[in-house]
Scaffold this motif. Structure first.
Motif, PDB file in Angstrom:
ATOM      1  N   MET A   1       1.134  -0.974   0.017  1.00 37.12           N
ATOM      2  CA  MET A   1      -0.131  -0.007   0.259  1.00 37.12           C
ATOM      3  C   MET A   1       0.732   1.559  -0.372  1.00 37.12           C
ATOM      4  SD  MET A   1      -3.801  -0.991   0.141  1.00 37.12           S
ATOM      5  CE  MET A   1      -4.008   0.493   0.586  1.00 37.12           C
ATOM      6  N   TYR A   2       2.226   1.200   1.150  1.00 42.05           N
ATOM      7  CA  TYR A   2       2.841   2.403   0.853  1.00 42.05           C
ATOM      8  C   TYR A   2       3.432   2.973  -0.697  1.00 42.05           C
ATOM      9  CZ  TYR A   2       7.231   4.727   1.390  1.00 42.05           C
ATOM     10  OH  TYR A   2       8.289   6.234   1.427  1.00 42.05           O
ATOM     11  N   LEU A  67      -3.935   5.889   6.322  1.00 41.85           N
ATOM     12  CA  LEU A  67      -4.180   4.342   5.324  1.00 41.85           C
ATOM     13  C   LEU A  67      -2.679   4.474   7.018  1.00 41.85           C
ATOM     14  CD1 LEU A  67      -3.477   4.319   1.625  1.00 41.85           C
ATOM     15  CD2 LEU A  67      -5.115   3.168   3.641  1.00 41.85           C
ATOM     16  N   THR A  68      -2.272   5.134   7.179  1.00 40.34           N
ATOM     17  CA  THR A  68      -1.252   4.638   8.417  1.00 40.34           C
ATOM     18  C   THR A  68      -2.119   4.575   9.868  1.00 40.34           C
ATOM     19  OG1 THR A  68      -0.496   6.546   9.010  1.00 40.34           O
ATOM     20  CG2 THR A  68       0.776   5.043   7.816  1.00 40.34           C
ATOM     21  N   GLY A  69      -3.238   5.105   9.746  1.00 39.80           N
ATOM     22  CA  GLY A  69      -3.900   5.578  11.273  1.00 39.80           C
ATOM     23  C   GLY A  69      -3.744   6.482  12.637  1.00 39.80           C
ATOM     24  N   ILE A  70      -2.826   8.211  11.397  1.00 41.15           N
ATOM     25  CA  ILE A  70      -2.493   8.274  12.534  1.00 41.15           C
ATOM     26  C   ILE A  70      -3.108  10.345  12.258  1.00 41.15           C
ATOM     27  CG2 ILE A  70       0.074   7.816  13.072  1.00 41.15           C
ATOM     28  CD1 ILE A  70       0.521   9.600  10.679  1.00 41.15           C
ATOM     29  N   ASP A  71      -2.841  10.493  12.550  1.00 40.28           N
ATOM     30  CA  ASP A  71      -4.575  11.765  12.831  1.00 40.28           C
ATOM     31  C   ASP A  71      -3.423  12.623  11.666  1.00 40.28           C
ATOM     32  OD1 ASP A  71      -5.037  12.109  15.187  1.00 40.28           O
ATOM     33  OD2 ASP A  71      -3.917  13.199  16.247  1.00 40.28           O
ATOM     34  N   PHE A 104       2.216   0.944   6.922  1.00 46.06           N
ATOM     35  CA  PHE A 104       1.015   0.842   6.021  1.00 46.06           C
ATOM     36  C   PHE A 104       0.641  -0.776   6.055  1.00 46.06           C
ATOM     37  CE2 PHE A 104       2.818   4.733   4.315  1.00 46.06           C
ATOM     38  CZ  PHE A 104       1.482   5.466   3.633  1.00 46.06           C
ATOM     39  N   ALA A 105       1.405  -1.749   7.059  1.00 47.15           N
ATOM     40  CA  ALA A 105       1.064  -2.792   7.216  1.00 47.15           C
ATOM     41  C   ALA A 105      -0.517  -2.822   7.688  1.00 47.15           C
ATOM     42  CB  ALA A 105       1.844  -3.438   8.043  1.00 47.15           C
ATOM     43  N   GLY A 106      -0.997  -4.372   6.785  1.00 51.84           N
ATOM     44  CA  GLY A 106      -2.431  -3.927   6.872  1.00 51.84           C
ATOM     45  C   GLY A 106      -2.923  -3.258   6.619  1.00 51.84           C
ATOM     46  N   SER A 107      -2.684  -2.029   6.373  1.00 57.11           N
ATOM     47  CA  SER A 107      -3.651  -1.198   5.687  1.00 57.11           C
ATOM     48  C   SER A 107      -5.158  -0.682   4.541  1.00 57.11           C
ATOM     49  CB  SER A 107      -3.250   0.626   4.901  1.00 57.11           C
ATOM     50  OG  SER A 107      -2.260  -0.254   4.147  1.00 57.11           O
ATOM     51  N   ASP A 127     -10.103   0.060  -1.167  1.00 56.03           N
ATOM     52  CA  ASP A 127     -11.029   0.742  -2.195  1.00 56.03           C
ATOM     53  C   ASP A 127     -10.811   2.516  -2.014  1.00 56.03           C
ATOM     54  OD1 ASP A 127     -11.622  -1.998  -3.275  1.00 56.03           O
ATOM     55  OD2 ASP A 127     -12.699  -1.820  -1.762  1.00 56.03           O
ATOM     56  N   TYR A 128     -10.186   2.562  -0.969  1.00 52.56           N
ATOM     57  CA  TYR A 128     -10.046   4.016  -0.218  1.00 52.56           C
ATOM     58  C   TYR A 128      -9.125   4.138  -1.333  1.00 52.56           C
ATOM     59  CZ  TYR A 128      -8.015   8.388   1.858  1.00 52.56           C
ATOM     60  OH  TYR A 128      -7.705   8.987   2.285  1.00 52.56           O
ATOM     61  N   LEU A 129      -7.894   3.664  -1.851  1.00 52.75           N
ATOM     62  CA  LEU A 129      -6.720   4.606  -2.347  1.00 52.75           C
ATOM     63  C   LEU A 129      -6.986   4.241  -4.155  1.00 52.75           C
ATOM     64  CD1 LEU A 129      -3.233   5.151  -2.522  1.00 52.75           C
ATOM     65  CD2 LEU A 129      -3.271   2.891  -2.743  1.00 52.75           C
ATOM     66  N   THR A 130      -7.411   3.226  -4.252  1.00 56.56           N
ATOM     67  CA  THR A 130      -7.986   2.772  -5.721  1.00 56.56           C
ATOM     68  C   THR A 130      -9.320   3.861  -5.916  1.00 56.56           C
ATOM     69  OG1 THR A 130      -9.064   0.770  -5.986  1.00 56.56           O
ATOM     70  CG2 THR A 130      -6.429   0.931  -5.710  1.00 56.56           C
ATOM     71  N   GLN A 131     -10.098   3.921  -5.309  1.00 62.37           N
ATOM     72  CA  GLN A 131     -11.436   4.419  -6.470  1.00 62.37           C
ATOM     73  C   GLN A 131     -11.371   6.147  -5.398  1.00 62.37           C
ATOM     74  OE1 GLN A 131     -14.559   1.788  -4.652  1.00 62.37           O
ATOM     75  NE2 GLN A 131     -13.697   0.241  -5.353  1.00 62.37           N
ATOM     76  N   PHE A 132     -10.764   6.389  -4.450  1.00 65.04           N
ATOM     77  CA  PHE A 132     -10.999   7.568  -4.140  1.00 65.04           C
ATOM     78  C   PHE A 132      -9.943   8.685  -4.204  1.00 65.04           C
ATOM     79  CE2 PHE A 132     -10.878  10.261  -1.192  1.00 65.04           C
ATOM     80  CZ  PHE A 132     -12.261  12.182  -1.644  1.00 65.04           C
TER      81      PHE A 132
END
Length: 166
Positions: A1-2, A67-71, A104-107, A127-132
């Motif tokens: 994903m990264y 994708l990393t779950g950070i702010d 990005f592991a598991g994102s 899907d967030y990455l590829t579709q949006f």
């Protein structure tokens, strides 16, 4: 994903910096106020250059954060000049460059929800990455390029693509 996100986003943001630099030179040569260029648009019902750059940056930093779950860092939408827009791109690049691949592991399966005034969108990370993210990001970078090309900034395809190949 990264690998499917951050290198692509940073490459295009660096190209956008070059495009905005060419716009600055154009404005100086033609004695056009920077504020005039940042408020230019392709069509009356489209957002101006300033919003195209802001949204491209917001999309890129939002991708990295979600994708990393950070702010997700908040940037004020207070740019008024080409130089200030370049600063926003640079802040975005600084944020993205601090992200590490292992974050990005598991994102690809991370649940991501986007709330807009008229709609809520739910995705998994892939899907967030590829579709949006990628279509939205490239739409706004392309539109920024097109606005500046439309007003006369001498830009070519390689300004948009940047350094390609080995």
């Amino acid at each position: 994903m990264y690998q499917a996100s951050i290198p692509l986003l940073t490459h295009s943001l660096n190209n956008l910096l070059g495009i905005l630099s060419k716009a600055e030179s154009f404005a100086e040569q033609k004695k056009i106020a920077s504020e005039t260029l940042v408020n230019s648009r392709l069509a009356i019902d489209m957002l101006p250059l300033i919003k195209q750059v802001q949204i491209a940056c917001d999309t890129a930093k939002g991708c990295g954060a979600r994708l990393t779950g950070i702010d997700n860092p908040r940037f004020e939408d207070d740019e008024k000049t080409l130089s200030e827009l370049k600063g926003r791109v640079e802040k975005t690049l600084t944020f993205l460059q601090k992200l590490e691949e292992q974050q990005f592991a598991g994102s690809e399966e991370r649940a991501i929800q986007l709330n807009f005034p008229s709609i809520t969108l739910n995705f998994n990370g892939r899907d967030y990455l590829t579709q949006f993210v990628l279509p939205n990001f490239y739409f706004h970078v392309t539109t920024a390029y097109a606005i500046l090309r439309h007003v006369g900034v001498e830009l070519g395809k390689l300004d948009y693509l940047g350094r390609v190949g080995a």
